[in-house]
Motif scaffolding. Structure first.
Motif, PDB file in Angstrom:
ATOM      1  N   SER A 239       0.750  -1.167   0.038  1.00 23.58           N
ATOM      2  CA  SER A 239      -0.010  -0.101  -0.010  1.00 23.58           C
ATOM      3  C   SER A 239       0.865   1.382  -0.008  1.00 23.58           C
ATOM      4  O   SER A 239       0.237   2.251  -0.209  1.00 23.58           O
ATOM      5  CB  SER A 239      -0.864   0.162   1.382  1.00 23.58           C
ATOM      6  OG  SER A 239      -0.147  -0.121   2.449  1.00 23.58           O
ATOM      7  N   VAL A 240       2.178   1.104   0.060  1.00 20.37           N
ATOM      8  CA  VAL A 240       2.888   2.250   0.162  1.00 20.37           C
ATOM      9  C   VAL A 240       3.311   3.049  -0.868  1.00 20.37           C
ATOM     10  O   VAL A 240       4.158   2.538  -1.836  1.00 20.37           O
ATOM     11  CB  VAL A 240       4.398   1.825   1.248  1.00 20.37           C
ATOM     12  CG1 VAL A 240       5.243   3.078   1.383  1.00 20.37           C
ATOM     13  CG2 VAL A 240       3.756   1.199   2.502  1.00 20.37           C
ATOM     14  N   THR A 241       2.505   3.863  -1.187  1.00 19.33           N
ATOM     15  CA  THR A 241       2.631   4.849  -2.519  1.00 19.33           C
ATOM     16  C   THR A 241       3.288   6.155  -2.151  1.00 19.33           C
ATOM     17  O   THR A 241       2.722   7.007  -1.765  1.00 19.33           O
ATOM     18  CB  THR A 241       0.998   5.185  -2.940  1.00 19.33           C
ATOM     19  OG1 THR A 241       0.299   5.438  -1.815  1.00 19.33           O
ATOM     20  CG2 THR A 241       0.408   4.250  -3.793  1.00 19.33           C
ATOM     21  N   ALA A 310       9.564  -7.541   3.715  1.00 16.45           N
ATOM     22  CA  ALA A 310       9.288  -8.713   2.721  1.00 16.45           C
ATOM     23  C   ALA A 310      10.690  -9.042   2.390  1.00 16.45           C
ATOM     24  O   ALA A 310      10.795 -10.188   1.345  1.00 16.45           O
ATOM     25  CB  ALA A 310       8.460  -8.124   1.408  1.00 16.45           C
ATOM     26  N   GLY A 311      11.784  -8.836   2.968  1.00 17.74           N
ATOM     27  CA  GLY A 311      13.061  -9.215   2.809  1.00 17.74           C
ATOM     28  C   GLY A 311      13.635  -8.882   1.025  1.00 17.74           C
ATOM     29  O   GLY A 311      14.233  -9.567   0.700  1.00 17.74           O
TER      30      GLY A 311
ATOM     31  N   GLN B  41      -6.293  -1.098   5.813  1.00 19.71           N
ATOM     32  CA  GLN B  41      -5.747  -0.439   4.420  1.00 19.71           C
ATOM     33  C   GLN B  41      -4.297  -0.404   4.499  1.00 19.71           C
ATOM     34  O   GLN B  41      -3.470   0.380   3.783  1.00 19.71           O
ATOM     35  CB  GLN B  41      -6.309   0.914   4.523  1.00 19.71           C
ATOM     36  CG  GLN B  41      -5.903   1.736   5.816  1.00 19.71           C
ATOM     37  CD  GLN B  41      -6.105   3.519   5.340  1.00 19.71           C
ATOM     38  OE1 GLN B  41      -6.443   3.733   4.404  1.00 19.71           O
ATOM     39  NE2 GLN B  41      -6.088   4.221   6.569  1.00 19.71           N
ATOM     40  N   THR B  42      -3.636  -1.218   5.522  1.00 16.17           N
ATOM     41  CA  THR B  42      -2.221  -1.346   5.516  1.00 16.17           C
ATOM     42  C   THR B  42      -1.487  -0.123   5.688  1.00 16.17           C
ATOM     43  O   THR B  42      -0.744   0.098   4.977  1.00 16.17           O
ATOM     44  CB  THR B  42      -1.888  -2.155   4.418  1.00 16.17           C
ATOM     45  OG1 THR B  42      -2.541  -3.205   4.299  1.00 16.17           O
ATOM     46  CG2 THR B  42      -0.205  -2.851   4.491  1.00 16.17           C
ATOM     47  N   CYS B  43      -1.998   0.797   6.708  1.00 13.17           N
ATOM     48  CA  CYS B  43      -1.256   1.951   6.817  1.00 13.17           C
ATOM     49  C   CYS B  43      -0.505   2.269   7.916  1.00 13.17           C
ATOM     50  O   CYS B  43       0.286   3.219   8.088  1.00 13.17           O
ATOM     51  CB  CYS B  43      -2.414   3.222   7.118  1.00 13.17           C
ATOM     52  SG  CYS B  43      -3.350   3.088   8.726  1.00 13.17           S
ATOM     53  N   PHE B  44      -0.289   0.993   8.734  1.00  8.52           N
ATOM     54  CA  PHE B  44       0.611   0.851  10.009  1.00  8.52           C
ATOM     55  C   PHE B  44       0.399   1.737  11.000  1.00  8.52           C
ATOM     56  O   PHE B  44       1.281   1.858  11.861  1.00  8.52           O
ATOM     57  CB  PHE B  44       2.186   1.126   9.340  1.00  8.52           C
ATOM     58  CG  PHE B  44       2.425   0.017   8.155  1.00  8.52           C
ATOM     59  CD1 PHE B  44       2.883  -1.147   8.294  1.00  8.52           C
ATOM     60  CD2 PHE B  44       2.535   0.575   6.814  1.00  8.52           C
ATOM     61  CE1 PHE B  44       3.222  -2.010   7.360  1.00  8.52           C
ATOM     62  CE2 PHE B  44       2.868  -0.406   5.863  1.00  8.52           C
ATOM     63  CZ  PHE B  44       3.198  -1.349   5.882  1.00  8.52           C
ATOM     64  N   PRO B  59       3.514  -6.260   5.499  1.00  7.48           N
ATOM     65  CA  PRO B  59       3.570  -5.118   4.363  1.00  7.48           C
ATOM     66  C   PRO B  59       2.669  -5.711   3.170  1.00  7.48           C
ATOM     67  O   PRO B  59       2.224  -4.984   2.244  1.00  7.48           O
ATOM     68  CB  PRO B  59       4.981  -5.590   3.749  1.00  7.48           C
ATOM     69  CG  PRO B  59       5.292  -7.076   4.171  1.00  7.48           C
ATOM     70  CD  PRO B  59       4.622  -7.278   5.488  1.00  7.48           C
ATOM     71  N   ARG B  60       2.111  -6.849   2.999  1.00  4.96           N
ATOM     72  CA  ARG B  60       1.210  -7.277   2.105  1.00  4.96           C
ATOM     73  C   ARG B  60      -0.240  -6.819   2.364  1.00  4.96           C
ATOM     74  O   ARG B  60      -0.920  -7.045   3.299  1.00  4.96           O
ATOM     75  CB  ARG B  60       1.091  -8.899   1.902  1.00  4.96           C
ATOM     76  CG  ARG B  60       2.537  -9.393   2.058  1.00  4.96           C
ATOM     77  CD  ARG B  60       2.406 -10.780   1.515  1.00  4.96           C
ATOM     78  NE  ARG B  60       1.893 -11.177   0.106  1.00  4.96           N
ATOM     79  CZ  ARG B  60       2.552 -10.998  -0.909  1.00  4.96           C
ATOM     80  NH1 ARG B  60       3.951 -10.799  -0.857  1.00  4.96           N
ATOM     81  NH2 ARG B  60       2.076 -10.845  -2.231  1.00  4.96           N
TER      82      ARG B  60
END
Lengths: 542, 95
Positions: A239-241, A310-311, B41-44, B59-60
């Motif tokens: 999700s990291v845009t 994720a390595g 939403q995987t925003c951490f 992270p997925r």
């Protein structure tokens, strides 16, 4: 300073009912700055957030630049001039200057409040960027210290208007208890953010265009909604845009061959085209030297989070990437602003941050971050101050005065079953996600998509009332549908390529008079071209 | 997506129930539960706001990783985001 008035709880029977001078919808940077300034002017302030003020929205999970330029006339001039071509010359110089002034002062304010700005190698503080988690945690604290009352997990569902059509509150739901809330106020600041269509772009899934829908339901106009097709890069699984660091990347296909013309900046369309026609695209951030790599880690810890977990070593290994739609969050469209106070076209309703159009300082393009952060600080502050002045001048909300709850679809009885939000969201995403429709726009594809969206609206508008468990998601789905229609209607109205609104069938910039595209309406969507000219300096009479 | 609430570390303070912007958690009998994982939403942000370093967000964004909790703790993966943004263990944000 005036003595701040408290938020009053009128009743808790059936629904939690409050009275406040200013109601702020949304608790990101724009909403918190609005709350702080409104409270500072002596108004009682209630801030409601769909999620949690301090973590909600696009800013909190990110690091972001701030459009921060020393008050040196040559530097300011260069900062303004450098953006004008990208934005299609639709900006307003006077607005750019006042936002630069305000953002500069605001950053100083943050430093005075103890925000830990990083120091550079010379020991000077770097004021040009903020870490989202720290910034928004501080903003929550400062909003509360200013006296604002915060309701978290309390999405607004509809606005309330008085018998003259002025906005006098809103109602919604306490998501964690299922209770209704109703707020009667003297003015409302819409700071609900943009619309990224649940694409899972970082922090953006709370940004579903809710404020555009609520605004349009009371007759507010939108502007610049054709500038709504920002796509940001992320690892395909993530999700990291954070697009910026891909400036140092090399892009290859599945076999490791270079993809012709593929670049993050200036070649992103080649990546979108490859993803559409050929398949997977891989990136490796191999143009960053060791010092740059170290600086990247310090500046944007969350960029590396997915890789570390994720390595993957993104500087050495290839990884698949995708482009996620960020819609109007990093576009520039939103509720139209009519004067220096960030008033909308509806009395009592002010707009700030990504819920408002950012054309005044960005024209038709923003890379996100920097300008949007400066805009949120400035527009939020101004909207909050003006909302307080308005509320205090119109006086106590008359509890007995006739009001109307202005919300429509999913909130009122209808002829058919309630909205099936799961299906509706998929149907809207199928029109706005594809690069083939929304990135590579032409009249035929836009018309086809708009026709399908209009049919969806016809069917959806007959839906019945949603129950408390589903109403928030159902209203989000309706907001996304309405937003998609305004986007494509506006894109069809602009028969040229300007800013990010590019048309394959009109590849050039029209040499005739410049215009802004206004749009609105629900059952019948309308659009209009207004001559692009500097905004009037005098505040609109109310 | 959020995948782990570590029962050993979690004190049941429920900060995550408040702080999650998409309302993924519910308060449980002793510790919170991941009630609506699909809404993550995987925003951490829950991980960042957890003062006990008890949460792990994979992270997925679209599928599950099923990580080994012991390995996440042994390798200091849990808590690594807080450390990277300069928030230390026990630094509890006010709600």
């Amino acid at each position: 300073m005036a003595i701040r008035r408290p938020v009053e709880q009128i009743s808790s029977a059936g629904a939690q009912e409050f009275r406040a001078d200013v109601l702020v919808l949304g608790g990101g940077p724009a909403g918190t700055w609005a709350a702080i300034n409104a409270a500072g002017r002596g108004a009682s302030v209630l801030l409601v957030d769909k999620g949690f003020c301090g973590t909600s929205g696009a800013t909190a999970p990110s690091g972001t630049g701030v459009w921060y330029v020393d008050p040196d006339s040559a530097k300011r001039e260069a900062a303004m001039a450098s953006r004008e071509a990208m934005g299609g010359f639709l900006q307003d110089r006077r607005w750019m200057a006042r936002v630069l002034d305000h953002a500069y002062d605001t950053v100083q304010q943050l430093a005075d409040w103890g925000y830990p700005f990083q120091t550079d190698e010379y020991g000077l503080q770097r004021y040009g960027s903020v870490m989202g988690p720290q910034y928004m945690r501080l903003m929550r604290k400062r909003a509360k210290q200013a006296g604002a009352k915060i309701l978290d997990h309390s999405p607004a569902l509809e606005l309330i208007v008085d018998d003259r059509g002025a906005v006098r509150g809103a109602s919604g739901i306490r998501q964690q208890s299922g209770e209704r809330w109703i707020v009667r106020s003297g003015a409302v600041v819409m700071a609900t953010g943009g619309c990224a269509f649940l694409s899972k772009a970082l922090g953006c899934n709370v940004l579903t265009g809710d404020g555009y829908l609520m605004g349009a339901e009371v007759g507010a106009e939108l502007s610049g909604m054709e500038f709504s097709n920002a796509y940001a890069m992320s690892p395909a699984f993530s999700s990291v845009t954070k697009t910026r660091f891909y400036d140092w990347a090399t892009f290859t296909d599945a076999s490791g061959e270079l993809i012709p013309g593929a670049q993050s900046k200036g070649g992103r369309s080649n990546i979108a085209r490859w993803l559409t026609n050929n398949g997977a695209v891989f990136a490796r951030i191999d143009k960053a030297d060791a010092p740059t790599q170290a600086a990247m880690r310090l500046a944007q810890p969350n960029f590396f989070l997915p890789f570390d977990r994720a390595g993957i070593d993104p500087f050495a290994q290839r990884f698949p990437v995708t482009l996620r739609l960020e819609g109007t969050v990093r576009g520039t469209g939103g509720l139209r602003i009519v004067d220096d106070t960030c008033a909308t076209t509806v009395p009592g309703l002010y707009a700030a941050g990504d819920a408002a159009t950012r054309e005044l300082i960005c024209g038709g393009f923003t890379g996100g971050g920097s300008h949007n952060a400066a805009w949120a600080m400035s527009s939020g502050f101004w909207a909050g101050g003006a909302a307080a002045d308005h509320a205090l001048s119109v006086g106590e909300p008359r509890h007995a005065a006739p009001v109307k709850h202005a919300g429509g679809v999913a909130l009122r009885e209808g002829a058919e079953r309630p909205v099936d939000s799961g299906d509706l969201i998929k149907s809207v995403q199928a029109e706005v996600f594809p690069y083939d429709i929304n990135y590579f726009r032409n009249g035929e594809k836009l018309s086809g998509a708009l026709n399908r969206l209009d049919s969806l609206w016809s069917a959806t508008s007959r839906a019945g009332r949603s129950d408390a468990l589903r109403v928030t998601r159902d209203r989000e789905a309706v907001s996304m549908l309405a937003t998609a229609r305004w986007m494509y209607r506006s894109a069809l109205e602009r028969k040229e390529s300007r800013g990010m609104a590019r048309r394959l069938d009109y590849p050039g910039q029209d040499s005739g008079p410049k215009y802004n595209v206004r749009v609105g309406g629900l059952h019948e969507v309308w659009s209009r071209r207004d001559a692009n000219q500097p905004a009037p300096i005098l505040e609109a009479a109310e | 997506m959020i995948e782990v609430i570590d029962e050993e570390r979690c004190t049941g303070c429920n900060i995550c129930v408040h702080a999650c912007p998409t309302n993924v958690f519910d308060a449980g009998a002793k510790i919170p539960v991941i009630a609506r994982q699909d809404d993550c939403q995987t925003c951490f942000m829950c991980e960042a706001w957890c003062p006990e370093d008890a949460l792990y967000v994979s992270p997925r964004a679209d599928d599950l990783e099923h990580p080994d909790i012991a390995a996440l703790k042994f390798n200091h993966v849990i808590g690594s985001y807080r450390a990277a943004i300069g928030w230390s263990k026990g630094d509890a944000p006010t709600i």
